[in-house]
Design an enzyme around this catalytic site. Structure first.
Site: not given
Length: 126
Positions: A61-63, A65-66
């Site tokens: 999941p990128c959320q 770190f994004s």
């Protein structure tokens, strides 16, 4: 990411996807002609239930770190998936690995978690 490896004759031996609908779609799109394991939760993976493999290819999941998210990193449960992947790398020591690029992970927490994990992994894979 899988497509590029399939084109070059690689065989996927394990798929892990927590979302039931995504897993159903994945199974419809990729019908293996060889032994293949499916797992719902990456946190359930252990050395005992991971089939032998040479290259680990993983997305997470990128959320957490994004730059488009709240950037809670490992304080976000979804961010712990990155740590689970690092644990799997340490335990199984594949020949190579490819992780999905998440814009912001390298500089999240000034890069300490990412750079530290990769540097530590590099030492353990020698």
């Amino acid at each position: 990411m899988r497509e590029a490896f399939d084109i070059h004759g690689c065989q996927c031996v394990l798929t892990c996807e927590i979302n039931d609908d995504a897993m159903l779609t994945y199974k419809e799109n990729y019908r293996p002609h060889h032994e293949h394991s499916y797992f719902k939760d990456v946190f359930d993976l252990t050395v005992k239930n991971i089939p032998p493999y040479n290259i680990l290819i993983a997305g997470f999941p990128c959320q957490p770190f994004s730059i488009a998210g709240l950037r809670k990193g490992l304080k976000d449960k979804r961010g712990e998936v990155f740590s689970a992947i690092i644990r799997i790398l340490k335990e199984t020591k594949p020949d190579a690995f490819l992780l999905e690029n998440v814009k912001g992970i390298v500089n999240h927490d000034k890069g300490e978690k990412f750079i530290g994990s990769v540097a530590e992994e590099d030492e353990n894979l020698d």
